[in-house]
Design an enzyme around this catalytic site. Structure first.
Site, PDB file in Angstrom:
ATOM      1  N   HIS A   1       0.872  -1.184   0.000  1.00  0.00           N
ATOM      2  CA  HIS A   1       0.000   0.000   0.000  1.00  0.00           C
ATOM      3  C   HIS A   1       0.906   1.230   0.000  1.00  0.00           C
ATOM      4  O   HIS A   1       1.510   1.541  -1.007  1.00  0.00           O
ATOM      5  CB  HIS A   1      -0.917  -0.089   1.218  1.00  0.00           C
TER       6      HIS A   1
ATOM      7  N   HIS B   1      -2.788  -2.374  -9.944  1.00  0.00           N
ATOM      8  CA  HIS B   1      -3.710  -1.789  -8.973  1.00  0.00           C
ATOM      9  C   HIS B   1      -4.968  -2.634  -8.932  1.00  0.00           C
ATOM     10  O   HIS B   1      -5.401  -3.139  -9.970  1.00  0.00           O
ATOM     11  CB  HIS B   1      -4.053  -0.349  -9.392  1.00  0.00           C
TER      12      HIS B   1
ATOM     13  N   ASP C   1       2.351   5.412  -7.165  1.00  0.00           N
ATOM     14  CA  ASP C   1       3.630   5.331  -6.451  1.00  0.00           C
ATOM     15  C   ASP C   1       4.832   5.138  -7.351  1.00  0.00           C
ATOM     16  O   ASP C   1       5.965   5.144  -6.874  1.00  0.00           O
ATOM     17  CB  ASP C   1       3.576   4.190  -5.432  1.00  0.00           C
TER      18      ASP C   1
HETATM   19  N1  ACO Z   1       4.313  -7.018 -10.978  1.00  0.00           N
HETATM   20  C1  ACO Z   1       4.162  -8.217 -11.585  1.00  0.00           C
HETATM   21  N2  ACO Z   1       3.001  -8.897 -11.633  1.00  0.00           N
HETATM   22  C2  ACO Z   1       1.951  -8.320 -11.048  1.00  0.00           C
HETATM   23  C3  ACO Z   1       2.018  -7.070 -10.408  1.00  0.00           C
HETATM   24  C4  ACO Z   1       3.257  -6.390 -10.393  1.00  0.00           C
HETATM   25  N3  ACO Z   1       3.387  -5.220  -9.806  1.00  0.00           N
HETATM   26  N4  ACO Z   1       0.802  -6.748  -9.903  1.00  0.00           N
HETATM   27  C5  ACO Z   1       0.000  -7.765 -10.217  1.00  0.00           C
HETATM   28  N5  ACO Z   1       0.683  -8.717 -10.914  1.00  0.00           N
HETATM   29  C6  ACO Z   1       0.133  -9.952 -11.494  1.00  0.00           C
HETATM   30  C7  ACO Z   1      -0.097 -11.003 -10.431  1.00  0.00           C
HETATM   31  O1  ACO Z   1       1.033 -11.835 -10.256  1.00  0.00           O
HETATM   32  C8  ACO Z   1      -1.273 -11.742 -11.007  1.00  0.00           C
HETATM   33  O2  ACO Z   1      -0.795 -12.584 -12.033  1.00  0.00           O
HETATM   34  P1  ACO Z   1      -1.451 -14.042 -12.254  1.00  0.00           P
HETATM   35  O3  ACO Z   1      -2.872 -13.779 -12.667  1.00  0.00           O
HETATM   36  O4  ACO Z   1      -0.593 -14.678 -13.297  1.00  0.00           O
HETATM   37  O5  ACO Z   1      -1.351 -14.742 -10.924  1.00  0.00           O
HETATM   38  C9  ACO Z   1      -2.105 -10.646 -11.676  1.00  0.00           C
HETATM   39  O6  ACO Z   1      -1.147  -9.635 -12.033  1.00  0.00           O
HETATM   40  C10 ACO Z   1      -3.172 -10.032 -10.769  1.00  0.00           C
HETATM   41  O7  ACO Z   1      -2.535  -9.572  -9.579  1.00  0.00           O
HETATM   42  P2  ACO Z   1      -3.167  -9.608  -8.139  1.00  0.00           P
HETATM   43  O8  ACO Z   1      -2.070  -9.697  -7.119  1.00  0.00           O
HETATM   44  O9  ACO Z   1      -4.252 -10.635  -8.088  1.00  0.00           O
HETATM   45  O10 ACO Z   1      -3.828  -8.183  -8.076  1.00  0.00           O
HETATM   46  P3  ACO Z   1      -4.320  -7.480  -6.760  1.00  0.00           P
HETATM   47  O11 ACO Z   1      -5.458  -6.602  -7.175  1.00  0.00           O
HETATM   48  O12 ACO Z   1      -4.557  -8.438  -5.663  1.00  0.00           O
HETATM   49  O13 ACO Z   1      -3.065  -6.597  -6.335  1.00  0.00           O
HETATM   50  C11 ACO Z   1      -1.566  -4.813  -6.073  1.00  0.00           C
HETATM   51  C12 ACO Z   1      -2.964  -5.232  -6.520  1.00  0.00           C
HETATM   52  C13 ACO Z   1      -1.340  -5.266  -4.626  1.00  0.00           C
HETATM   53  C14 ACO Z   1      -1.449  -3.287  -6.122  1.00  0.00           C
HETATM   54  C15 ACO Z   1      -0.521  -5.481  -7.011  1.00  0.00           C
HETATM   55  O14 ACO Z   1      -0.706  -5.035  -8.337  1.00  0.00           O
HETATM   56  C16 ACO Z   1       0.925  -5.234  -6.561  1.00  0.00           C
HETATM   57  O15 ACO Z   1       1.429  -5.966  -5.714  1.00  0.00           O
HETATM   58  N6  ACO Z   1       1.578  -4.156  -7.115  1.00  0.00           N
HETATM   59  C17 ACO Z   1       2.910  -3.831  -6.684  1.00  0.00           C
HETATM   60  C18 ACO Z   1       2.834  -3.026  -5.379  1.00  0.00           C
HETATM   61  C19 ACO Z   1       2.324  -1.615  -5.604  1.00  0.00           C
HETATM   62  O16 ACO Z   1       2.741  -0.915  -6.518  1.00  0.00           O
HETATM   63  N7  ACO Z   1       1.399  -1.181  -4.720  1.00  0.00           N
HETATM   64  C20 ACO Z   1       0.851   0.173  -4.744  1.00  0.00           C
HETATM   65  C21 ACO Z   1      -0.591   0.133  -5.071  1.00  0.00           C
HETATM   66  S1  ACO Z   1      -1.210   1.763  -5.185  1.00  0.00           S
HETATM   67  C22 ACO Z   1      -1.420   2.231  -3.597  1.00  0.00           C
HETATM   68  O17 ACO Z   1      -1.587   1.474  -2.690  1.00  0.00           O
HETATM   69  C23 ACO Z   1      -1.421   3.659  -3.349  1.00  0.00           C
END
Ligand code: ACO
Length: 444
Positions: free
Chosen positions: A282, A321, A377
């Site tokens: 987050h 996201h 971010d």
């Molecule tokens: N890098 C690589 N792969 C990713 C990323 C990423 N940043 N984000 C999602 N994926 C992939 C997952 O591995 C998943 O792949 P799969 O279907 O093959 O298993 C798919 O995309 C869906 O991802 P989820 O984790 O199910 O998506 P979720 O909605 O749960 O997660 C999150 C959202 C936590 C923001 C995620 O995208 C992430 O971890 N991003 C990196 C951290 C980040 O930048 N956070 C800031 C968010 S903005 C904020 O809070 C202000």
């Protein structure tokens, strides 16, 4: 055959409207569940039972992937189209034309202030920036290398002990006083945490300066009589506060609402928001982005890094996201702001690397298929770094901006007659009816 829901609706005087038709194959019973605002009320499922003493059907939704927990009139996001609005106003217009304090007023009160309202609001906040001297003593108790977000978390919670009247959450005047205090004092606590880390004396607020200017003064003032922030940096920081001000039911806002639903004071509820924001998925993401970019080091290392991400070894931080399946509109504004800041501070070599990494990722099938775009971010950390902040301060800066959103969400929750104490159900998967075995007789 009359369904149980029809009987209920008739009893309740309800007619017409969209319905979801459900057949329970366990009993053969049919149900019509009303659809309102694109949602089915989960408690309607409770009417679906196999016997009279059955609790009724539950919906199972870990991480709230398809559950609306409230009605809200604060922030609107269309994740597919990349739209973000505060109280109906597009984020782009607010970032360009408004100020953080005006946006805070908008989020909390629901309308843009008149000049008189804005003046009064600004005066009130400016005159509440000081904290009790004991807070300084409290801060002194932390180790020299304490993470500033941990310090902020603890000191925001500690404010509840300085304002015990804050527990009267149903008194609108009391609530208003705490709202002012929270917005006014967060930057002071944040700056004290920063100065503590540096082993530097705390700087008291300067009420002649703007909200962002005063924060910069509390961070960076040394022996000069008056600290004069560079207006371009002051403006960039104010824009960042605007962009982070609210984002509907995100992890920290949900934490504030959930903890606040116990009717605890707002300092404790906001401390829960700070705690949620501390996490790397987050508010900690911008810190993680910078660490990632430093680790990649040079553009020629990008392909190997991307390969590792695709193999699931790590994530491309600052990408993806839960709601946005398009470019996060805040990321676009921040990218522009980064260039403005670098005009003052000189360029950050990480920017070039970040842009190259973004381009490669946006064209890669892995990211395209999953609709992974830069989020707020991805670029914010680079601006913070250019402003002279250590990475540990990044989530703290996020928390300052987000405080107005947390408060708006908390106020809406307190006044919402549909809300009660937040208490999810579970699907129990553990053992049943085991007899206690004295320790000497246990077989391990
Ligand atoms: N890098 C690589 N792969 C990713 C990323 C990423 N940043 N984000 C999602 N994926 C992939 C997952 O591995 C998943 O792949 P799969 O279907 O093959 O298993 C798919 O995309 C869906 O991802 P989820 O984790 O199910 O998506 P979720 O909605 O749960 O997660 C999150 C959202 C936590 C923001 C995620 O995208 C992430 O971890 N991003 C990196 C951290 C980040 O930048 N956070 C800031 C968010 S903005 C904020 O809070 C202000």
């Amino acid at each position: 055959m009359t369904t149980q829901t029809e009987q209920h609706d008739r009893a309740a005087g309800a007619t017409g409207g969209d319905r979801l038709m459900v057949t329970d194959t366990r009993t053969g019973n049919e149900y019509e569940l009303p659809i309102e605002n694109g949602a089915v009320h989960a408690t309607e499922l409770r009417k679906i039972k196999v016997s009279d003493d059955d609790f009724g059907l539950l919906s199972y939704d870990p991480a709230y992937m398809a559950t609306a927990s409230c009605r809200s009139a604060i922030t609107f996001i269309d994740g597919e189209k990349g739209i973000l609005e505060y109280r109906g106003y597009p984020i782009e217009q607010l970032a360009e034309q408004s100020t953080y304090l005006e946006v805070a007023y908008l989020l909390i009160n629901g309308h843009l202030p008149s000049q008189a309202e804005l003046d009064e609001w600004t005066d009130l906040i400016t005159n509440h920036t000081f904290v009790h001297e004991n807070i300084k003593e409290f801060m002194q108790g932390f180790r020299h290398d304490a993470h500033p977000m941990g310090m902020l978390l603890a000191s925001v919670g500690a404010l509840s002990t300085f304002y015990p009247e804050a527990h009267a959450v149903h008194d609108a005047d009391v609530r208003h006083a705490q709202v002012i205090r929270l917005i006014a004092k967060l930057p002071t606590l944040a700056a004290f945490a920063y100065r503590h880390n540096r082993g530097m004396p705390y700087v008291y607020p300067d009420n002649e300066l703007s909200y962002a200017g005063n924060f910069l003064s509390m961070l960076y003032k040394m022996s000069e009589r008056e600290y004069k922030p560079d207006p371009r940096l002051e403006h960039a920081l104010d824009v960042l506060f605007i962009l982070h001000a609210d984002h509907e039911q995100n992890c920290s806002a949900s934490a504030v609402r959930s903890v606040g639903s116990s009717q605890v004071d707002p300092y404790s509820a906001v401390a829960a928001g700070v705690a949620a924001l501390y996490g790397p998925l987050h508010g900690g993401a911008n810190e993680a982005v910078l660490r990632m970019l430093h680790r990649i080091g040079a553009t020629e290392n990008i392909p190997a890094f991307i390969e590792g991400v695709k193999q699931g070894k790590e994530r491309l931080m600052g990408f993806g996201h839960r709601v946005y399946k398009n470019y996060d509109p805040r990321a676009r504004i921040i990218k522009r702001a980064a260039y403005e800041v670098f005009e003052v501070t000189g360029t950050n070599p990480l920017l070039e690397l970040a842009i190259a990494l973004e381009q490669i990722a946006l064209e890669d099938e892995y990211f395209v298929a999953r609709k992974l775009y830069p989020n707020v971010d991805y670029y914010s950390g680079m601006i913070y770094e250019a402003l002279g902040m250590p990475v540990a301060m990044f989530p703290v800066l996020f928390a300052i901006g987000r405080t107005s959103g947390w408060i708006a969400q908390w106020l809406e929750m307190i006044e919402d007659p549909e809300q009660r104490i937040s208490r999810p159900r579970q699907i129990y998967t553990g053992e049943h009816e085991r007899d206690y075995v004295p320790i000497g007789k246990r077989q391990v």
